[in-house]
Scaffold this active site. Sequence first.
Site, mmCIF file in Angstrom:
data_model
loop_
_atom_site.group_PDB
_atom_site.id
_atom_site.type_symbol
_atom_site.label_atom_id
_atom_site.label_comp_id
_atom_site.label_asym_id
_atom_site.label_seq_id
_atom_site.Cartn_x
_atom_site.Cartn_y
_atom_site.Cartn_z
ATOM 1 N N CYS A 44 0.806 -1.096 0.373
ATOM 2 C CA CYS A 44 -0.156 0.318 0.317
ATOM 3 C C CYS A 44 0.778 1.431 0.093
ATOM 4 O O CYS A 44 1.495 1.834 0.878
ATOM 5 C CB CYS A 44 -0.848 0.477 1.027
ATOM 6 S SG CYS A 44 -2.101 1.212 1.672
ATOM 7 N N CYS A 70 0.355 3.466 2.458
ATOM 8 C CA CYS A 70 0.392 3.308 3.848
ATOM 9 C C CYS A 70 1.969 3.627 4.410
ATOM 10 O O CYS A 70 2.532 3.796 5.167
ATOM 11 C CB CYS A 70 0.735 1.672 4.224
ATOM 12 S SG CYS A 70 -1.294 1.302 4.131
#
Length: 143
Positions: free
Chosen positions: A65, A68
Amino acid sequence: MDPSTIVRCPTCQKANRVRPVAQGTPRCAACKAPLPWLVAADGATFRDEAQASVPVIVDLWAPWCGPCRMIAPALEQLALDRAGRLKVVKVDVDEAPDIAQAFAVQGIPLLVLLRDGAEVARLTGARPLEQIAGWLDRELAAA
């Protein structure tokens, strides 16, 4: 398995072994300065890591991600700036799907603020450090 994490003191650079503790906060063994409290947890260690005498931000993320990975430095900075007053627990949702399910994760990154082990608030999506810090301050003031 040893549930401790090695944390380098930002003041004196000494490496310190930090274990999950429900009371108190980690301090450097050499200079006694508060240590930034940022740990990784999985299904076996999450319960212990989520209990702390200070507020806990649970970072639900995944290595694939991009957003993230973008907020990781902001969380590291928060842990450093609020050493002794905040704990950040990182949980890889791919490695700990039971924790992701327990928090009903529908999108990542997801930050969940815990106080005394109970959820207080959540913030979804990548945000800059200032917005995360502002969210944290507002939620802690309201709690």
